[in-house]
Design an enzyme around this catalytic site. Structure first.
Site, PDB file in Angstrom:
ATOM      1  N   GLY A 209      -0.524  10.192  -5.833  1.00  0.00           N
ATOM      2  CA  GLY A 209       0.209  10.701  -4.672  1.00  0.00           C
ATOM      3  C   GLY A 209       1.474   9.915  -4.421  1.00  0.00           C
ATOM      4  CG  ASP A 210       5.922   9.770  -3.077  1.00  0.00           C
ATOM      5  OD1 ASP A 210       6.027   9.177  -1.982  1.00  0.00           O
ATOM      6  OD2 ASP A 210       6.842   9.838  -3.904  1.00  0.00           O
TER       7      ASP A 210
ATOM      8  CG  HIS B  53       6.016  -7.413   1.777  1.00  0.00           C
ATOM      9  ND1 HIS B  53       5.615  -8.611   1.224  1.00  0.00           N
ATOM     10  CD2 HIS B  53       5.755  -6.468   0.829  1.00  0.00           C
ATOM     11  CE1 HIS B  53       5.140  -8.392   0.007  1.00  0.00           C
ATOM     12  NE2 HIS B  53       5.208  -7.114  -0.250  1.00  0.00           N
TER      13      HIS B  53
ATOM     14  CD1 TRP C  53      -4.940  -7.365  -4.005  1.00  0.00           C
ATOM     15  CD2 TRP C  53      -5.208  -8.829  -2.337  1.00  0.00           C
ATOM     16  NE1 TRP C  53      -3.928  -7.165  -3.093  1.00  0.00           N
ATOM     17  CE2 TRP C  53      -4.065  -8.044  -2.066  1.00  0.00           C
ATOM     18  CE3 TRP C  53      -5.559  -9.820  -1.424  1.00  0.00           C
ATOM     19  CZ2 TRP C  53      -3.278  -8.231  -0.914  1.00  0.00           C
ATOM     20  CZ3 TRP C  53      -4.774 -10.003  -0.290  1.00  0.00           C
ATOM     21  CH2 TRP C  53      -3.656  -9.214  -0.045  1.00  0.00           C
TER      22      TRP C  53
END
Ligand code: SAM
Length: 344
Positions: free
Chosen positions: A234-235, A254, A164
């Site tokens: 989190g999940d 993906h 990025w």
């Protein structure tokens, strides 16, 4: 047929040449050649480089000469001795300390991707990732394999982070996101893309949600002074997705099979504020899957290491519509990753 065969063979030779260039650069990165040349106040002989890096003199001289041939290192011969110095491009992209450094990406390719690709034949035969054969880890637990040690987690996060640095701005400006005031980057890893977004849209609050160990590592190793983003453990499959105006899914779809992606997108749709949306960042195949070649390669790469693959735009439109989103817009950025925006 003979001529065709000869042309094919020479092409293989050309590709092998490119692979050799990559190996030379990867090895120089791992050995710390570019960092040493950058730090050195003056050009260094192969003997000096060998002493500092603890390598053989002969080996490092051959490696340095290849780097000179591909114009990544400069050389000057004084009284029969070659003295090597770094180039601007090496200082900018290959030295660890540069803000634009691709060092982590290179190390990850060298130590993880290349060993996996050594088992490409088996991946194609079995249609399965090669984590078990390559690293002795269960093939269905893809992130347990990727995060097999603290060191590996850091390397992977470094890899994600460096992409990025190059492509992040194109993704966050592919669409005008000004109206989305609360943004959650699901699986946002080190926070690199989230920071690009916060920089471009300073009136939005941007949160990265990722697995607890990833968030802790991000805060320890990738946090910046006066950080513009927040982190939340989190999940996204098992836990709750907090409400927000915009969700980012960068290189998430993906990784997984279709049913998991659909489940995730439906959860996001439920949590999303009305008028909100989802921004997907992925490398898009052409609609007929005949390219771009790099994306076809990425898709093979997904085969060797995940459950997923790369897709053409219509696949994302289908998934998003099925999950309840509308107004799907696709933007090809011209860089490695493209952007898709859909609204609730
Ligand atoms: N979005 C980041 C980017 O593009 O740089 C990272 C992409 S990486 C391929 C996938 C990310 O999803 C990792 O950061 C990983 O830790 C995270 N992830 C995997 N499973 C997850 C889960 N169940 N809940 C939350 N994050 C998860």
């Amino acid at each position: 047929r003979c001529v065709e065969f000869a042309v094919e063979l020479s092409r293989t030779g050309l590709h092998l040449r490119q692979a050799f260039f990559c190996w030379a650069i990867f090895s120089a990165c791992e050995l710390g050649v570019f960092d040493l040349l950058l730090q050195s106040q003056k050009p260094m002989s192969a003997v000096e480089v060998a002493q500092k890096l603890g390598t053989s003199e002969d080996g490092i001289e051959r490696l340095l000469d290849v780097l000179v041939a591909i114009e990544i290192v400069d050389v000057e011969v004084v009284q029969g001795t070659a003295f090597y110095s770094s180039t601007d491009v090496a200082n900018l992209y290959l030295a660890k300390t540069s803000p634009k450094s691709l060092h982590d990406l290179i190390i990850y390719n060298s130590q993880t991707i290349y060993p996996l690709w050594n088992n490409l034949v088996d991946a194609v035969r079995e249609g399965k990732n090669q984590n078990e054969k390559t690293f002795g880890l269960p093939s269905e637990e893809i992130f347990s394999a990727i995060y097999r040690s603290e060191e590996e987690m850091l390397k992977f996060m470094g890899l994600m982070n460096s992409t990025w640095v190059i492509d992040g701005h194109d993704i966050v400006t592919a669409f005008d996101l000004t109206n989305f005031k609360t943004v959650i980057d699901l699986g946002g890893c080190s926070g690199a893309l989230a920071r690009e977004l916060a920089k471009e849209y300073p009136s939005s609050t941007v949160t990265v949600l990722d697995l607890p160990a990833v968030v802790q590592t991000a805060q320890q190793h990738f946090a910046q002074q006066d950080d513009t983003i927040c982190f939340q453990e989190g999940d996204f499959f098992e836990g709750e997705i907090p409400p927000a105006d915009l969700y980012i899914l960068a290189r998430i779809i993906h990784d997984w099979k279709e049913e998991k992606n659909l489940k995730l997108l439906k959860k996001i749709h439920t949590a999303c504020h009305p008028g909100g949306g989802v921004l997907i960042a992925e490398a898009l195949l052409f609609e007929n899957s005949r390219g771009p070649t790099m994306v076809q390669m990425f898709s093979l790469n997904m085969l060797v290491q995940t459950e997923g693959k790369e897709h053409p735009p219509s696949h994302y439109t289908h998934l998003l519509t099925e999950a309840g989103f509308r107004d799907v817009q696709v933007c090809r950025t011209g860089k490695s990753y493209d952007a898709i925006l859909a609204l609730k």
